[in-house]
Design a protein around this motif. Structure first.
Motif, PDB file in Angstrom:
ATOM      1  N   PHE A   1      -2.553   1.055 -12.772  1.00  0.00           N
ATOM      2  CA  PHE A   1      -1.814  -0.203 -12.916  1.00  0.00           C
ATOM      3  C   PHE A   1      -0.386  -0.120 -12.389  1.00  0.00           C
ATOM      4  O   PHE A   1       0.035  -0.932 -11.573  1.00  0.00           O
ATOM      5  N   ILE A   2       0.342   0.867 -12.850  1.00  0.00           N
ATOM      6  CA  ILE A   2       1.758   0.970 -12.461  1.00  0.00           C
ATOM      7  C   ILE A   2       1.860   1.189 -10.957  1.00  0.00           C
ATOM      8  O   ILE A   2       2.732   0.652 -10.277  1.00  0.00           O
ATOM      9  N   THR A   3       0.912   1.956 -10.406  1.00  0.00           N
ATOM     10  CA  THR A   3       0.961   2.226  -8.974  1.00  0.00           C
ATOM     11  C   THR A   3       0.652   0.957  -8.176  1.00  0.00           C
ATOM     12  O   THR A   3       1.252   0.710  -7.139  1.00  0.00           O
ATOM     13  N   GLU A   4      -0.270   0.157  -8.723  1.00  0.00           N
ATOM     14  CA  GLU A   4      -0.604  -1.109  -8.060  1.00  0.00           C
ATOM     15  C   GLU A   4       0.599  -2.052  -8.046  1.00  0.00           C
ATOM     16  O   GLU A   4       0.901  -2.703  -7.042  1.00  0.00           O
ATOM     17  N   GLU A   5       1.302  -2.098  -9.167  1.00  0.00           N
ATOM     18  CA  GLU A   5       2.454  -2.985  -9.282  1.00  0.00           C
ATOM     19  C   GLU A   5       3.554  -2.561  -8.290  1.00  0.00           C
ATOM     20  O   GLU A   5       4.118  -3.387  -7.570  1.00  0.00           O
ATOM     21  N   ILE A   6       3.821  -1.267  -8.228  1.00  0.00           N
ATOM     22  CA  ILE A   6       4.876  -0.783  -7.332  1.00  0.00           C
ATOM     23  C   ILE A   6       4.451  -0.977  -5.875  1.00  0.00           C
ATOM     24  O   ILE A   6       5.235  -1.389  -5.020  1.00  0.00           O
ATOM     25  N   TRP A   7       3.174  -0.696  -5.623  1.00  0.00           N
ATOM     26  CA  TRP A   7       2.642  -0.866  -4.271  1.00  0.00           C
ATOM     27  C   TRP A   7       2.806  -2.311  -3.792  1.00  0.00           C
ATOM     28  O   TRP A   7       3.137  -2.564  -2.641  1.00  0.00           O
ATOM     29  N   SER A   8       2.581  -3.240  -4.721  1.00  0.00           N
ATOM     30  CA  SER A   8       2.659  -4.652  -4.328  1.00  0.00           C
ATOM     31  C   SER A   8       4.075  -5.020  -3.891  1.00  0.00           C
ATOM     32  O   SER A   8       4.284  -5.970  -3.155  1.00  0.00           O
ATOM     33  N   MET A   9       5.046  -4.266  -4.366  1.00  0.00           N
ATOM     34  CA  MET A   9       6.426  -4.489  -3.953  1.00  0.00           C
ATOM     35  C   MET A   9       6.729  -3.758  -2.646  1.00  0.00           C
ATOM     36  O   MET A   9       7.447  -4.252  -1.786  1.00  0.00           O
ATOM     37  N   LEU A  10       6.175  -2.545  -2.530  1.00  0.00           N
ATOM     38  CA  LEU A  10       6.442  -1.722  -1.351  1.00  0.00           C
ATOM     39  C   LEU A  10       5.752  -2.256  -0.108  1.00  0.00           C
ATOM     40  O   LEU A  10       6.285  -2.201   0.988  1.00  0.00           O
ATOM     41  N   ALA A  11       4.500  -2.687  -0.305  1.00  0.00           N
ATOM     42  CA  ALA A  11       3.701  -3.075   0.856  1.00  0.00           C
ATOM     43  C   ALA A  11       2.952  -4.362   0.569  1.00  0.00           C
ATOM     44  O   ALA A  11       1.735  -4.379   0.464  1.00  0.00           O
ATOM     45  N   PRO A  12       3.710  -5.451   0.393  1.00  0.00           N
ATOM     46  CA  PRO A  12       3.072  -6.702  -0.044  1.00  0.00           C
ATOM     47  C   PRO A  12       1.983  -7.198   0.915  1.00  0.00           C
ATOM     48  O   PRO A  12       1.091  -7.924   0.497  1.00  0.00           O
ATOM     49  N   ARG A  13       2.045  -6.772   2.163  1.00  0.00           N
ATOM     50  CA  ARG A  13       1.053  -7.288   3.114  1.00  0.00           C
ATOM     51  C   ARG A  13      -0.165  -6.377   3.260  1.00  0.00           C
ATOM     52  O   ARG A  13      -1.068  -6.680   4.022  1.00  0.00           O
ATOM     53  N   ARG A  14      -0.183  -5.225   2.547  1.00  0.00           N
ATOM     54  CA  ARG A  14      -1.286  -4.287   2.703  1.00  0.00           C
ATOM     55  C   ARG A  14      -2.449  -4.569   1.757  1.00  0.00           C
ATOM     56  O   ARG A  14      -3.438  -3.854   1.782  1.00  0.00           O
ATOM     57  N   GLY A  15      -2.331  -5.589   0.910  1.00  0.00           N
ATOM     58  CA  GLY A  15      -3.419  -5.873  -0.025  1.00  0.00           C
ATOM     59  C   GLY A  15      -3.372  -4.916  -1.210  1.00  0.00           C
ATOM     60  O   GLY A  15      -2.490  -4.064  -1.298  1.00  0.00           O
ATOM     61  N   ALA A  16      -4.350  -5.101  -2.136  1.00  0.00           N
ATOM     62  CA  ALA A  16      -4.326  -4.313  -3.364  1.00  0.00           C
ATOM     63  C   ALA A  16      -4.519  -2.827  -3.073  1.00  0.00           C
ATOM     64  O   ALA A  16      -5.328  -2.455  -2.227  1.00  0.00           O
ATOM     65  N   LEU A  17      -3.761  -2.006  -3.779  1.00  0.00           N
ATOM     66  CA  LEU A  17      -3.893  -0.558  -3.646  1.00  0.00           C
ATOM     67  C   LEU A  17      -5.301  -0.116  -4.060  1.00  0.00           C
ATOM     68  O   LEU A  17      -5.855   0.840  -3.516  1.00  0.00           O
ATOM     69  N   ALA A  18      -5.881  -0.845  -5.030  1.00  0.00           N
ATOM     70  CA  ALA A  18      -7.223  -0.501  -5.513  1.00  0.00           C
ATOM     71  C   ALA A  18      -8.262  -0.589  -4.396  1.00  0.00           C
ATOM     72  O   ALA A  18      -9.314   0.023  -4.474  1.00  0.00           O
TER      73      ALA A  18
END
Ligand SMILES: [Zn+2]
Ligand SMILES: [Zn+2]
Length: 907
Positions: A717-734
């Motif tokens: 979860f926390i990684t997904e949230e941070i990822w969404s900020m880092l790479a908003p255009r890359r889609g879900a980290l999951a």
């Protein structure tokens, strides 16, 4: 520029992402996709249950593997399902009905089953919610329940095929009977409990008079059903007793003396009362000697009409009364204490009553043979390995499986009996008429199948078997089975047999057995002990990520886990660290690396073109190049190299199921190397601004992004949230395909040099700490290198970073530098580090303090030394205590030497 909330709020973040993942169907694979499949079936939770810490552990392991493989580009199916849990559910529904004053039998089969289904609906939703809260990346679109029509059909198909093969048969046989649940159960459902019991010696007079035989028994009440007394044919008394008859006390019956090899002449009196109706060994003796069993106890554990005047009594009360009656007649010879194990029903704890009844059985020997071969050939591997031997020894001694249960909730046995001609019809679909006499008076068998008779098909029945479906073709055999050791016979072994029989292939190639979760006192967690916290409460307090990380960190393979909620603090602090680091990196990026006003205290390393590895990393993680103007320093290339190395270690740990090592690798890398060293070092570059700031910012971002990917399987979860900020255009980290860390990032030489630099900084920091030098205060340092090793040149590139990281004012690095007066020293390898204390600490006070400490240690040393010289202590005290004293002595001697040396240094 996106920004993370100031305070990390796991509950809100986790709820949000659970919903997003489901909505976007991130975990629903396409059976037609070309990638290599990776499949796990969730051990279907019982619908009666709620999740325990043990479930959370197993779920986390499975989820970690699935997310890891998904990131690596596999076509991952983690199949969701639930189990109807025959006896367990029937019992709780019965109890709930009784509380409303409704008896099951009064309600009738149909209405009762409706109640069970209502129960299922309610608890099903709760389990879905709980698994979601843990973060399980299950495919709910393929969810299956063990009573679904498709599974039902598979169960009937399997029954019919095995019946036609002659492997399923119906017989009157002695089975394990639970008088409380009133059903037969399998051998595997019986738990043996060591019990302080009694051995009663009862005299049976010879019918023709002139003597008696004394039998020893733990169950005197069953004597009412005795049909013989057996002796070993080698018994010295045997010849004289050939053809003898005995009076069976309290019954008026006479019974023969028989001879059987199964009787142990050394047990008790060497005479065994034979009760085929109530003992499995006696049942076999009865068969050999053609003695009809007499049943004296009924299904509910009460004495029946055959028990004469004891009829109607509960079996326990009957024992008391039978003993009293024997005593009265002077036939109770003696009573010994006796330790023995008594079988209990694993679901309800009731003592098992061996009981003769007509049941359906499955011959297992034929089915087991291929399962034994598959394991021996290594096609199915167990982790930890010892479980493989446990599996094999059970398989090699396998017994027939009693598969019928006298319950309502379950798969009804697909057998019909003709009321006209008594024909038995075994069919997948209900027959309209009797194939033999064409009569229509057909009645289906009342019983249902053992719950495990549907679970053992679980790798293929939910995928549509017996149809040849795309799912079966793609996802079977599955990859790994993650489960507890307690169901290795019930489930794991039987799944291997079923898949080999019906799919012609193994069901999974690896079986990973999780440890048992215990409290810190070593007791298994259980509801009755009240030592089992609810995982959902823990998640509500700390978040699932912290909980998952902690479970993985505590989980050495093959060993039990000592769990206590306070241990989750490790995960909680780690999650906070991750959050704060990400906030820092995002803020630094937002600031564009602008120099802080007036910050010129440390110049960063010179820019070099050798930053191409970092560019590579940035591009592979985000799919976009770091700005062309960015320039990179050694610290940037170093962290990229460490990342590549740690990623390799992580992969090796996960591939070998070392989840504890995997978590430690992630923790050490992120906390110590990335946060403590790299981010601190990068601050100087940020302050410098321009190309170096851009390079540092791009590096911090790329390594953070890669770290989020590597941490994601453990902390989704926390990684997904941070990822969404880092790479908003890359889609879900999951759903992100992690390309890995480019090999080109590895730089052995650089890592070695930086390791040396880190040792020096640490040594200076330690010196500072032992003299309580305030963290912000600058000190001067002299580094004396051994001559001829060209170390000064090697260290020169780190000069400014040493000053920055160790808060050093003047720094001298030289071959053969002299030790300044009143300085303290630390040394390792080929360097000596001197820290002059003049003007930094009050030397006079420091000398006094050290002098006092030295005295104290000297006194202690003497005491311990005295003890160690005392021969009586050394001989009498436990070895570890002596060892401990010796260690203490050595430690104190070391400290004494160290302080003496410092005092010398201070002059
Ligand atoms: Zn029971
Ligand atoms: Zn018929």
């Amino acid at each position: 520029m996106p920004e993370l909330e100031k305070v990390y709020n796991p509950v809100e973040i986790e709820k949000r992402w659970t919903a997003v993942w489901r909505e976007r169907r991130v975990f629903t694979p396409d059976a037609g996709a070309g990638e290599e499949p990776f499949t796990i079936i969730l051990p279907p939770p019982n619908i009666t249950g709620s999740l325990t810490v043990g479930h959370a552990l197993g779920t986390t392991v499975q989820d970690l593997l699935c997310r890891w493989k998904r990131m690596k580009g596999f076509n991952v199916l983690w199949l969701a399902g639930m189990d109807h849990a025959g006896i367990a559910t029937q019992k709780v529904v019965e109890r709930a009905l009784l509380e409303r004053g409704i008896a099951k039998d009064a309600l009738g089969r149909e209405k009762f089953l409706e109640e069970c289904w209502r129960w299922k609906e309610k608890y099903h939703d709760r389990i879905v919610e709980q698994l979601g809260a843990i973060g399980a990346s299950l495919d709910w679109t393929r969810e299956t329940f063990t009573l679904d029509p498709g599974v039902s059909r598979a169960v009937r198909e399997v029954f019919v095929r095995l019946y036609r093969k002659g492997l399923i048969y119906r017989d009157r046989y002695i089975v394990n009977w639970c008088p409380s649940c009133q059903t037969a159960i399998s051998d595997e459902e019986v738990d043996f409990v060591e019990t302080h019991g009694k051995l009663y010696y009862i005299a049976y007079p010879l019918a023709k008079g002139g003597g008696e035989l004394v039998v020893g028994t733990t169950r005197p009440e069953t004597m009412l059903g005795d049909v013989a007394v057996a002796m070993n044919p080698k018994d010295k008394r045997a010849a004289a007793l050939e053809g003898a008859m005995l009076e069976l006390p309290l019954t008026g019956r006479t019974i023969p003396v028989i001879f059987d090899e199964a009787v142990d002449p050394a047990f008790g009196t060497g005479c065994l009362k034979v009760t085929p109706g109530h003992d499995a060994t006696d049942f076999m003796i009865g068969l050999r000697h053609k003695l009809d069993p007499i049943v004296v106890i009924d299904r509910a554990g009460k004495m029946n009409a055959e028990a004469g005047r004891f009829a109607g009594l509960d079996r326990r009360e009957a024992r008391t009364q039978v003993l009293a009656a024997l005593e009265e007649r002077g036939l109770l010879r003696k009573i010994d204490d006796y330790e023995h194990s008594i079988g209990h029903h694993d679901r309800c704890g009731t003592a098992i009553e061996p009981y003769i009844s007509r049941q359906w059985f499955l011959r297992m020997k034929t089915l087991a043979a291929p399962g034994i071969e598959a394991a021996k050939r290594g096609e199915v591997a167990f982790t930890p390995e010892r479980w493989g031997n446990i599996y094999l020894s059970w398989m090699e001694n396998i017994r027939d499986w009693c598969i019928s249960r006298q319950l309502w909730w379950g798969h009804r046995i697909p057998v019909w009996y003709c009321g006209d001609c008594e024909e038995t019809i075994v069919a997948v679909d209900e027959p309209a008429s009797c194939p033999k006499c064409k009569g229509a008076k057909l009645a289906q068998d009342d019983d249902v199948l053992d719950t495990w008779f549907s679970s053992w098909l679980w790798t293929f029945s939910p995928m549509g078997w017996p149809e040849k479906t795309k799912d079966l073709e793609t996802f079977h055999p599955t990859s790994v089975l993650v489960t507890g050791g307690d169901i290795i016979f019930f489930w794991v072994a039987r799944m291997i047999m079923a898949s080999l029989e019906f799919m012609g292939e193994i069901p999974f190639s690896t079986v990973y057995i999780t440890g048992i979760v215990r409290d810190t006192k070593g007791r298994k967690m259980s509801k009755s002990l009240g030592n089992s916290p609810d995982p959902i409460d823990i998640i509500g307090r700390t978040g699932a990520d912290a909980f998952r990380f902690t479970l993985m960190m505590l989980s050495p393979p093959g060993q039990d886990i000592m769990f206590d909620e306070s241990k989750v603090d490790v995960g909680k602090h780690f999650a906070n660290k991750i959050w704060n680091a990400a906030r820092f990196v995002l803020a630094q990026e937002a600031a564009g690396g602008c120099p802080e006003p007036g910050a010129k205290d440390a110049a960063p390393s010179p820019a070099s073109d050798a930053g191409s590895s970092v560019r590579l990393l940035h591009e592979s993680i985000f799919g976009s190049a770091a700005g062309p103007e960015a320039a990179f320093g050694w610290e940037d290339r170093w962290i990229a190299s460490r990342l590549a190395r740690r990623a390799g270690e992580l992969e090796a740990h996960i591939d070998t199921y070392r989840f504890d090592e995997a978590s430690r690798t992630l923790y050490d890398f992120f906390w110590h190397e990335y946060c403590d060293w790299y981010l601190e070092l990068s601050k100087a570059a940020a302050r410098q601004g321009g190309a170096r700031a851009a390079g540092a910012s791009a590096t911090a971002r790329a390594v953070l992004g890669a770290s989020m990917a590597l941490l994601h399987p453990t902390m989704p979860f926390i990684t997904e949230e941070i990822w969404s900020m880092l790479a908003p255009r890359r889609g879900a980290l999951a759903g992100y395909r992690f390309p890995g860390v480019p090999e080109g990032c590895l730089d052995d030489g650089l890592e070695e040099d930086v390791g040396f630099f880190m040792e020096i900084v640490t040594a200076i920091r330690n010196l500072r700490q032992s003299f309580n030098i305030p963290p912000g205060k600058l000190v001067n340092v002299v580094i004396n290198c051994e001559t001829g090793r060209s170390l000064p040149a090697r260290l020169d590139g780190f000069r400014e970073q040493i000053r920055l990281m160790a808060k050093v004012g003047e720094l001298e690095i030289a071959d053969g530098a002299a030790k300044p007066p009143a300085s303290v020293a630390a040394g390792f390898a080929s360097v000596e580090i001197y820290l002059p204390l003049a003007g930094v600490v009050d030397i006079g006070a420091e000398k006094k303090r050290l002098g006092r400490e030295l005295e104290k240690i000297a006194r202690e040393c003497e005491k311990v030394e005295g003890r160690l010289k005392d021969e009586r202590f050394v001989e009498k005290a436990p070895r570890d205590v002596v060892e401990q004293e010796r260690n203490r002595y050595n430690e104190m001697s070391d400290k004494r030497r160290r302080i003496s040396r410092i005092l010398e240094d201070l002059g």
